[in-house]
Motif scaffolding. Structure first.
Motif, PDB file in Angstrom:
ATOM      1  N   UNK A   1      42.883  18.177  71.803  1.00 18.92           N
ATOM      2  CA  UNK A   1      42.867  19.312  71.366  1.00 18.92           C
ATOM      3  C   UNK A   1      41.635  20.211  71.529  1.00 18.92           C
ATOM      4  N   UNK A   2      40.499  19.389  71.752  1.00 19.93           N
ATOM      5  CA  UNK A   2      39.188  19.965  72.324  1.00 19.93           C
ATOM      6  C   UNK A   2      38.483  19.882  70.835  1.00 19.93           C
ATOM      7  N   UNK A   3      38.856  19.271  69.687  1.00 19.52           N
ATOM      8  CA  UNK A   3      38.121  19.363  68.530  1.00 19.52           C
ATOM      9  C   UNK A   3      37.227  17.901  68.342  1.00 19.52           C
ATOM     10  N   UNK A   4      36.250  18.042  67.452  1.00 18.74           N
ATOM     11  CA  UNK A   4      35.423  16.918  67.468  1.00 18.74           C
ATOM     12  C   UNK A   4      35.835  16.188  66.401  1.00 18.74           C
ATOM     13  N   UNK A   5      36.230  14.881  66.632  1.00 23.66           N
ATOM     14  CA  UNK A   5      36.855  14.185  65.747  1.00 23.66           C
ATOM     15  C   UNK A   5      35.822  13.249  64.823  1.00 23.66           C
TER      16      UNK A   5
END
Length: 160
Positions: free
Chosen positions: A82-86
């Motif tokens: 999703x292109x989020x920083x985990x």
């Protein structure tokens, strides 16, 4: 992100709770979060993130750790996709949301007799001969339950 099992030593108890620690470094800052697995182990059976096979709950604990780790890896891949920083706190938050959703989605288990009664209701209005057969079946099941002195349950039926 590093996903490793850890224990927090409890001085007041023989066993210590096991947690999974999530660690990551993002833009020079260290982030970490912990998730309880709901199991405990004696500290002498825990060394560098692994549990000794001599522990009495070895299989249960390792299975639980593997299950949670695979869930966390799945969440990590979803976040990356999703292109989020985990970051660890986000991963923990998503994991706890999934657990709540599973508890909400899991149907309540009904007893054998409540389901038998539901099934019996669907047979009302059929011929008298068939109805008498169902009454006899119910009486035989009750007799069997009384004779064995064990309540009939789906687990008991499967074991037979």
């Amino acid at each position: 992100m590093k996903i490793t099992p850890i224990i927090k030593i409890d001085i007041n108890s023989e066993k210590s709770p096991i947690f999974i620690r999530l660690r990551d470094n993002y833009e020079g800052k260290d982030y970490q979060s912990i998730i309880s697995i709901g199991k405990e182990v004696e500290p002498k059976y825990f060394n560098n993130g692994s549990i000794s096979s001599r522990s009495s709950d070895f299989h249960e604990i390792t299975n639980e750790i593997a299950l949670i780790s695979s869930e966390l890896n799945l969440i990590l891949s979803e976040l990356k996709r999703d292109g989020k920083i985990p970051l660890p706190n986000l991963v923990k938050h998503r994991y706890l949301e999934k657990i709540k959703q599973k508890k909400f989605d899991t149907p309540k288990i009904k007893s054998f007799w409540s389901l038998y009664k539901e099934w019996e209701e669907t047979k009302k209005g059929l011929s008298r001969g068939y109805t008498k057969t169902l009454i006899t079946l119910k009486n035989r099941l009750l007799d069997f339950e009384n004779y064995r002195q064990i309540p009939i349950s789906f687990e008991y039926i499967i074991e037979l």
